[in-house]
Design a protein around this motif. Sequence first.
Motif, PDB file in Angstrom:
ATOM      1  N   GLN A 172       0.824  -1.202   0.000  1.00  8.21           N
ATOM      2  CA  GLN A 172       0.000   0.000   0.000  1.00  8.21           C
ATOM      3  C   GLN A 172       0.864   1.261   0.000  1.00  8.21           C
ATOM      4  OE1 GLN A 172      -2.300  -0.575   3.515  1.00  8.21           O
ATOM      5  NE2 GLN A 172      -3.435  -2.324   2.715  1.00  8.21           N
ATOM      6  N   TYR A 173       1.801   1.334   0.928  1.00  7.23           N
ATOM      7  CA  TYR A 173       2.610   2.539   1.071  1.00  7.23           C
ATOM      8  C   TYR A 173       3.617   2.675  -0.070  1.00  7.23           C
ATOM      9  CZ  TYR A 173       0.960   4.063   5.636  1.00  7.23           C
ATOM     10  OH  TYR A 173       0.205   4.559   6.658  1.00  7.23           O
ATOM     11  N   ARG A 174       4.187   1.584  -0.519  1.00  5.27           N
ATOM     12  CA  ARG A 174       5.214   1.663  -1.560  1.00  5.27           C
ATOM     13  C   ARG A 174       4.622   2.165  -2.872  1.00  5.27           C
ATOM     14  NH1 ARG A 174       7.835  -1.770  -5.412  1.00  5.27           N
ATOM     15  NH2 ARG A 174      10.077  -1.356  -5.507  1.00  5.27           N
ATOM     16  N   ILE A 175       3.478   1.617  -3.282  1.00  9.56           N
ATOM     17  CA  ILE A 175       2.873   2.029  -4.551  1.00  9.56           C
ATOM     18  C   ILE A 175       2.401   3.474  -4.479  1.00  9.56           C
ATOM     19  CG2 ILE A 175       0.948   1.616  -6.116  1.00  9.56           C
ATOM     20  CD1 ILE A 175       1.207  -1.345  -5.534  1.00  9.56           C
ATOM     21  N   SER A 176       1.718   3.831  -3.389  1.00 11.96           N
ATOM     22  CA  SER A 176       1.227   5.208  -3.274  1.00 11.96           C
ATOM     23  C   SER A 176       2.378   6.209  -3.199  1.00 11.96           C
ATOM     24  CB  SER A 176       0.342   5.340  -2.039  1.00 11.96           C
ATOM     25  OG  SER A 176       1.071   5.055  -0.858  1.00 11.96           O
ATOM     26  N   PHE A 224      -1.000   9.736  -1.694  1.00  7.29           N
ATOM     27  CA  PHE A 224      -0.508   9.322  -0.381  1.00  7.29           C
ATOM     28  C   PHE A 224      -1.655   9.043   0.584  1.00  7.29           C
ATOM     29  CE2 PHE A 224       1.410   9.920   3.818  1.00  7.29           C
ATOM     30  CZ  PHE A 224       2.552   9.160   3.688  1.00  7.29           C
ATOM     31  N   ILE A 225      -2.754   9.761   0.447  1.00  7.61           N
ATOM     32  CA  ILE A 225      -3.900   9.553   1.345  1.00  7.61           C
ATOM     33  C   ILE A 225      -4.521   8.185   1.129  1.00  7.61           C
ATOM     34  CG2 ILE A 225      -6.266  10.351   1.795  1.00  7.61           C
ATOM     35  CD1 ILE A 225      -5.275  13.184   1.426  1.00  7.61           C
ATOM     36  N   THR A 226      -4.444   7.654  -0.087  1.00 14.10           N
ATOM     37  CA  THR A 226      -5.028   6.337  -0.345  1.00 14.10           C
ATOM     38  C   THR A 226      -4.397   5.259   0.525  1.00 14.10           C
ATOM     39  OG1 THR A 226      -3.474   6.031  -2.181  1.00 14.10           O
ATOM     40  CG2 THR A 226      -5.643   6.916  -2.700  1.00 14.10           C
ATOM     41  N   ALA A 227      -3.084   5.357   0.777  1.00 13.84           N
ATOM     42  CA  ALA A 227      -2.427   4.383   1.656  1.00 13.84           C
ATOM     43  C   ALA A 227      -2.767   4.645   3.112  1.00 13.84           C
ATOM     44  CB  ALA A 227      -0.910   4.436   1.463  1.00 13.84           C
ATOM     45  N   ARG A 228      -2.925   5.905   3.471  1.00 14.31           N
ATOM     46  CA  ARG A 228      -3.237   6.259   4.849  1.00 14.31           C
ATOM     47  C   ARG A 228      -4.613   5.773   5.269  1.00 14.31           C
ATOM     48  NH1 ARG A 228      -2.056   7.861  10.087  1.00 14.31           N
ATOM     49  NH2 ARG A 228      -3.796   9.108  10.859  1.00 14.31           N
ATOM     50  N   ASN A 229      -5.575   5.775   4.354  1.00 16.07           N
ATOM     51  CA  ASN A 229      -6.957   5.431   4.697  1.00 16.07           C
ATOM     52  C   ASN A 229      -7.247   3.944   4.644  1.00 16.07           C
ATOM     53  OD1 ASN A 229      -7.598   8.115   5.116  1.00 16.07           O
ATOM     54  ND2 ASN A 229      -8.323   8.441   3.022  1.00 16.07           N
ATOM     55  N   THR A 230      -6.280   3.122   4.265  1.00 11.79           N
ATOM     56  CA  THR A 230      -6.495   1.679   4.244  1.00 11.79           C
ATOM     57  C   THR A 230      -6.294   1.101   5.638  1.00 11.79           C
ATOM     58  OG1 THR A 230      -4.183   1.396   3.599  1.00 11.79           O
ATOM     59  CG2 THR A 230      -5.828   1.421   1.839  1.00 11.79           C
ATOM     60  N   PRO A 231      -6.946  -0.019   5.962  1.00  9.99           N
ATOM     61  CA  PRO A 231      -6.767  -0.625   7.297  1.00  9.99           C
ATOM     62  C   PRO A 231      -5.320  -1.042   7.526  1.00  9.99           C
ATOM     63  CG  PRO A 231      -8.684  -1.543   6.166  1.00  9.99           C
ATOM     64  CD  PRO A 231      -7.952  -0.728   5.157  1.00  9.99           C
ATOM     65  N   LYS A 232      -4.828  -0.789   8.741  1.00  6.76           N
ATOM     66  CA  LYS A 232      -3.444  -1.092   9.083  1.00  6.76           C
ATOM     67  C   LYS A 232      -3.387  -1.945  10.335  1.00  6.76           C
ATOM     68  CE  LYS A 232      -2.221   3.211   9.300  1.00  6.76           C
ATOM     69  NZ  LYS A 232      -1.386   4.424   9.456  1.00  6.76           N
TER      70      LYS A 232
END
Length: 327
Positions: A172-176, A224-232
């Motif tokens: 998630q974080y790498r792609i975004s 960048f927000i797309t990775a932040r809003n995914t479940p972690k």
Amino acid sequence: MTLWNGSFPFYAGTNACFPFNTTSAVIASVFLSALATSIIILPGIRGKGRLFWLLRVMMGLFIGAVVLTIQFTRDWESGWVTANTSYKSFSSAMVKADIGLHIGLAGVNVTLVGNPVNQVNETIDYNEHFAWSFDANYDHSYSEGLEKGLPSPILYVAEKFTTESPCNMHRQYRISSHYASITLWMALCTWLISILLFSMPILLYGGYMLLLTAALMLFSLLFFITARNTPKCPIQFGPAFLKTDYGGSFWLTLATGLLCLLLGLGVIILNSVRPQKLKLVFNLDEGKGEKAEGWDKPHLPDESSSSDQDVLMVPLNELCEVTTTQL
């Protein structure tokens, strides 16, 4: 007195941390040098346009410095927690430390600072970077950390971002981050084009380029927000949880994008409503303004110029023969 002063022999010593990011320092030095040069030549500019010229230079350098620097900062998302945790593997020693997680476009930084710094006969002050940029392998960096024997809290946090982790945060974080980085490089190019257009001067298209720069910067935030809003996965140290929030680089990018948006709209509106005011801001006299605007207008020959091109036609038979005498 115990063997090796109570520490395990296969653990490497603490790496010394540089007090600031050297890449950001180099970029800041270059742009500050350009600003200092502009201030030195400022007395050579005549009239009231001196202040407007300095303001334009400062705005342009600020936007360019921000767009370039945030590519290498490591605080797009960050968080801290204070917890009592085990220090290293194969040891029951517990330490009280501040644990920080800092996520940037190029990777993850995990910080471990003792509270107090000197505990268990060691200086607990770590700042480890695990990269996931295009030319880096995150899992390899994590494996090197295991071989060096980094403290358990650092390895525990870094493990959450590995490719084999069930949290799936690495993808998630790498792609975004990659998409955000590419968008910011495009924003840097459009900023350079806007500087060239304003200096030519082609003010209207320079305003369009500023709007495009603002749009690209805001799109990088959306990526960048797309990775932040995914479940972690939760990062927990006993009863304490490590929670992250948007960092300084995120808010700086947002502020600079909005600034570019306002400047671009201001140039376009002034160009259509008050073009003379816009020429005053850019230190353009009437001659330069008419010349710049004249590029978009077809040039037709004047009536007076056509008369200057008339040629006196004389019949061939009326020409007089002139004889020359040799001296």
